[in-house]
Design a protein around this motif. Structure first.
Motif, PDB file in Angstrom:
ATOM      1  N   TYR A   1      35.258  40.250  47.213  1.00 54.87           N
ATOM      2  CA  TYR A   1      36.637  40.124  47.663  1.00 54.87           C
ATOM      3  C   TYR A   1      37.260  41.507  47.776  1.00 54.87           C
ATOM      4  N   LYS A   2      38.378  41.567  48.506  1.00 52.40           N
ATOM      5  CA  LYS A   2      39.161  42.785  48.643  1.00 52.40           C
ATOM      6  C   LYS A   2      40.609  42.457  48.344  1.00 52.40           C
ATOM      7  N   VAL A   3      41.325  43.422  47.802  1.00 55.28           N
ATOM      8  CA  VAL A   3      42.727  43.227  47.426  1.00 55.28           C
ATOM      9  C   VAL A   3      43.573  44.278  48.143  1.00 55.28           C
ATOM     10  N   ASP A   4      44.633  43.827  48.777  1.00 54.97           N
ATOM     11  CA  ASP A   4      45.577  44.716  49.435  1.00 54.97           C
ATOM     12  C   ASP A   4      46.986  44.262  49.057  1.00 54.97           C
ATOM     13  N   GLY A   5      47.564  44.890  48.033  1.00 54.76           N
ATOM     14  CA  GLY A   5      48.875  44.469  47.557  1.00 54.76           C
ATOM     15  C   GLY A   5      48.774  43.129  46.850  1.00 54.76           C
ATOM     16  N   ASN A   6      49.514  42.150  47.348  1.00 57.66           N
ATOM     17  CA  ASN A   6      49.448  40.802  46.786  1.00 57.66           C
ATOM     18  C   ASN A   6      48.654  39.854  47.682  1.00 57.66           C
ATOM     19  N   VAL A   7      47.760  40.423  48.499  1.00 62.32           N
ATOM     20  CA  VAL A   7      46.914  39.625  49.402  1.00 62.32           C
ATOM     21  C   VAL A   7      45.461  39.804  48.989  1.00 62.32           C
ATOM     22  N   ILE A   8      44.726  38.702  48.925  1.00 61.13           N
ATOM     23  CA  ILE A   8      43.307  38.712  48.539  1.00 61.13           C
ATOM     24  C   ILE A   8      42.486  38.278  49.754  1.00 61.13           C
ATOM     25  N   TYR A   9      41.467  39.097  50.085  1.00 59.87           N
ATOM     26  CA  TYR A   9      40.585  38.819  51.216  1.00 59.87           C
ATOM     27  C   TYR A   9      39.200  38.446  50.699  1.00 59.87           C
ATOM     28  N   VAL A  10      38.565  37.506  51.385  1.00 58.66           N
ATOM     29  CA  VAL A  10      37.196  37.083  51.078  1.00 58.66           C
ATOM     30  C   VAL A  10      36.439  36.955  52.388  1.00 58.66           C
ATOM     31  N   PRO A  11      35.104  36.845  52.355  1.00 59.48           N
ATOM     32  CA  PRO A  11      34.343  36.667  53.594  1.00 59.48           C
ATOM     33  C   PRO A  11      34.830  35.469  54.401  1.00 59.48           C
ATOM     34  N   GLN A  12      34.847  35.654  55.721  1.00 59.36           N
ATOM     35  CA  GLN A  12      35.417  34.644  56.599  1.00 59.36           C
ATOM     36  C   GLN A  12      34.728  33.288  56.454  1.00 59.36           C
ATOM     37  N   LYS A  13      33.415  33.287  56.252  1.00 61.48           N
ATOM     38  CA  LYS A  13      32.676  32.027  56.215  1.00 61.48           C
ATOM     39  C   LYS A  13      33.026  31.181  54.988  1.00 61.48           C
ATOM     40  N   ARG A  14      33.609  31.812  53.954  1.00 58.82           N
ATOM     41  CA  ARG A  14      33.839  31.083  52.708  1.00 58.82           C
ATOM     42  C   ARG A  14      35.319  30.876  52.409  1.00 58.82           C
ATOM     43  N   VAL A  15      36.184  31.128  53.377  1.00 58.22           N
ATOM     44  CA  VAL A  15      37.624  31.030  53.111  1.00 58.22           C
ATOM     45  C   VAL A  15      38.014  29.610  52.715  1.00 58.22           C
ATOM     46  N   TYR A  16      37.702  28.639  53.560  1.00 56.90           N
ATOM     47  CA  TYR A  16      38.139  27.267  53.310  1.00 56.90           C
ATOM     48  C   TYR A  16      37.406  26.659  52.110  1.00 56.90           C
ATOM     49  N   GLU A  17      36.138  27.010  51.960  1.00 61.75           N
ATOM     50  CA  GLU A  17      35.385  26.503  50.811  1.00 61.75           C
ATOM     51  C   GLU A  17      36.009  26.988  49.498  1.00 61.75           C
ATOM     52  N   LEU A  18      36.363  28.277  49.439  1.00 66.23           N
ATOM     53  CA  LEU A  18      36.945  28.827  48.220  1.00 66.23           C
ATOM     54  C   LEU A  18      38.334  28.263  47.965  1.00 66.23           C
TER      55      LEU A  18
END
Length: 514
Positions: free
Chosen positions: A70-87
């Motif tokens: 994952y990546k963090v930018d401020g109060n936003v958390i990013y994850v790989p696109q393929k696993r967004v809805y699953e997570l």
């Protein structure tokens, strides 16, 4: 062409050409590898945004536990696109994110030795969190905070203090709550807390504006009547708009309606009596009749007793008495009317209509043409007929012709995620283009160069006879008038002019032989 021939050709190259070929091949391989890695690079999308610090920490800890990059930018958390809805689904099943609120899950863990005060405090916290989560389900609400004050019950005070509540709402940009929605939130909270009355609830927005009013029956009724007035205005606007647009064109008419309603509720009780109409209700009739002889003397004396001789000097006679009484009661006709008139009676209506003209193209320019007076008069009559115009009531209707072109701002179209589409296209298109360019301008010319046999660096030296031999068979015939020495001299000059280097080389060899 055999591999051995290719190797021989490469060996015949000079050092500069060999170094240039190696550099070009290395750069080509580096470009292909870089583009391939870029195209296969995993893209990150937003998992959650606008998280509180508590929720962000909980989500990051859970992602580390699940070994998800994952990546963090401020109060936003990013994850790989393929696993967004699953997570999102997995974290939602774990109760994350909580929105910075604590609900009844605070009681999932049993703590022994906890005091009654802490237990009661946890209950209030859980109740506040659950109510805030429920209020956040409204589409207009972005976040909510609920504060409940529950006084302690005491047996030493006669007057019992009732609980109260305060609610702070952060609305989404451009959204607002109607009075009925505010009333719904008030009744939701009052029904969820024991002993909490709607009058003890205060609602504010994030700007400090008071949204709630004294929530008695009259205020709620007034709020509904105001909503009813807005509904009436909107109904008239839609009626006129739908009638004008088929004539002038879609989007060519703007209608605004303001109605004045009598929102008072009137109840009248009317009772009428009709004196000319009488009906017998009860009738009573009494008849009395007496007959017999009369006795003399004073009533009550001894002589009047039975068995005593009569001392009366009077003479008895026949007595007849008759009495008749008749009573009749009459009911007067009465009419009782109870009239209930609900609020919302239309007292007056004002309508303003703007109609666009027509446009014609003249040399790639739009020329505005206003409506004629007859058309505007017809539109005015149509609008008056639609609203039931009554001049005595004070109704107003204004229909005007205005050019809409350039005066009205068009609604911005829906934003398309161009960057996302462009990234997806370039991800597959750029590698293909780069590989094609490298093949056309690097690999193909290099293969052609490899297959070409290099020229010998040193040319064979011709003897003087070979140089002079072509001169003997020169197609130019010698002029007969010239002597042989002059003819030879001219031929030698021609050879020198054609190839000076070769002539200089031959002269040097001659000088070396002599």
């Amino acid at each position: 062409m055999a591999l051995a021939d290719i190797i021989e050709n490469i060996k015949a190259w000079d050092n500069k050409r060999k170094i240039a070929a190696v550099v070009v091949l290395a750069l080509s391989i580096a470009i292909i590898v870089t583009v391939t890695l870029w195209s296969q690079k995993e893209e990150y999308h937003v998992l959650f945004s606008n998280l509180t610090q508590e929720d962000a920490g909980s989500v990051m800890a859970k992602l580390k536990e699940m070994k998800v990059p994952y990546k963090v930018d401020g109060n936003v958390i990013y994850v790989p696109q393929k696993r967004v809805y699953e997570l999102r689904l997995e974290l939602a099943s774990m109760g994350l994110p909580q929105g910075g609120l604590i609900g009844f899950e605070i009681f999932d863990k049993t703590n022994f030795g906890i005091t009654e005060f802490v237990q009661r405090l946890n209950y209030v916290r859980a109740l506040q969190g659950e109510l805030a989560r429920t209020i956040k389900q409204l589409s207009e609400v972005e976040s909510a905070r609920v504060h409940i004050a529950m006084p302690e019950k005491s047996i030493f005070t006669e007057k019992e203090q009732k609980p109260s509540a305060s609610i702070v709402l952060k609305l989404k940009p451009g959204r607002s709550l109607s009075q009925s929605q505010v009333g719904g939130i008030v009744h939701l909270v009052s029904s969820s807390v024991e002993g909490l009355s709607p009058q003890s609830i205060t609602i504010l927005d994030n700007l400090g504006n008071l949204l709630s009013k004294p929530h008695d029956t009259e205020s709620i009724t007034d709020g509904r009547l105001l909503e009813y007035q807005k509904f009436v205005d909107k109904t008239y606007e839609q009626k006129i708009q739908s009638m004008l647009e088929p004539i002038v064109g879609k989007g060519k008419a703007i209608v605004r309606v303001t109605t004045k309603l009598d929102l008072k509720k009137i109840e009248t009780t009317e009772e009428k009596f009709d004196p000319d109409s009488a009906t017998a209700r009860t009738q009573q009739k009494t008849t009395e009749q007496t007959s017999g002889a009369s006795t003399g003397g004073i009533p009550g004396v001894l002589s009047n007793q039975p068995g005593q001789p009569s001392t009366s000097a009077g003479v008895g006679g026949q007595v007849v008495s008759q009495k008749q009484t008749e009573t009749t009661n009459y009911e007067i006709s009465r009419t009782l009317n109870r009239i209930s008139q609900p609020g919302g009676e239309l007292k007056s209506i004002s309508v303003a209509v703007l109609v666009d003209g027509t446009y014609k193209k003249d040399k790639d320019k739009k020329v505005y043409t206003p409506r004629t007076e007859e058309e505007m008069k017809k539109f005015n009559e149509v609008v008056k007929a639609a609203i039931g115009y009554n001049r005595e009531r004070g109704d107003q209707v204004i229909v005007d012709n205005v050019a809409f072109e350039g005066a009205l701002e068009e609604m911005p179209p829906e934003k398309v995620d161009i960057m996302s589409i462009a990234t997806t296209v370039l991800r597959y298109l750029v590698p293909l283009i780069i590989v094609l360019l490298i093949f056309l301008f690097v690999i193909k010319p290099l293969m052609t160069t490899i297959k070409t046999v290099p020229k010998k660096a040193k040319e064979p030296v011709l003897p003087p006879e070979a140089v002079l031999a072509p001169a003997a068979v020169s197609p130019v015939p010698p002029e007969p008038e010239l002597p042989p020495e002059e003819v030879m001299k001219q031929k030698v000059l021609e050879i020198v002019k054609k190839d000076p280097r070769q002539a200089a080389h031959i002269i040097r060899e001659w000088m070396a032989e002599s």
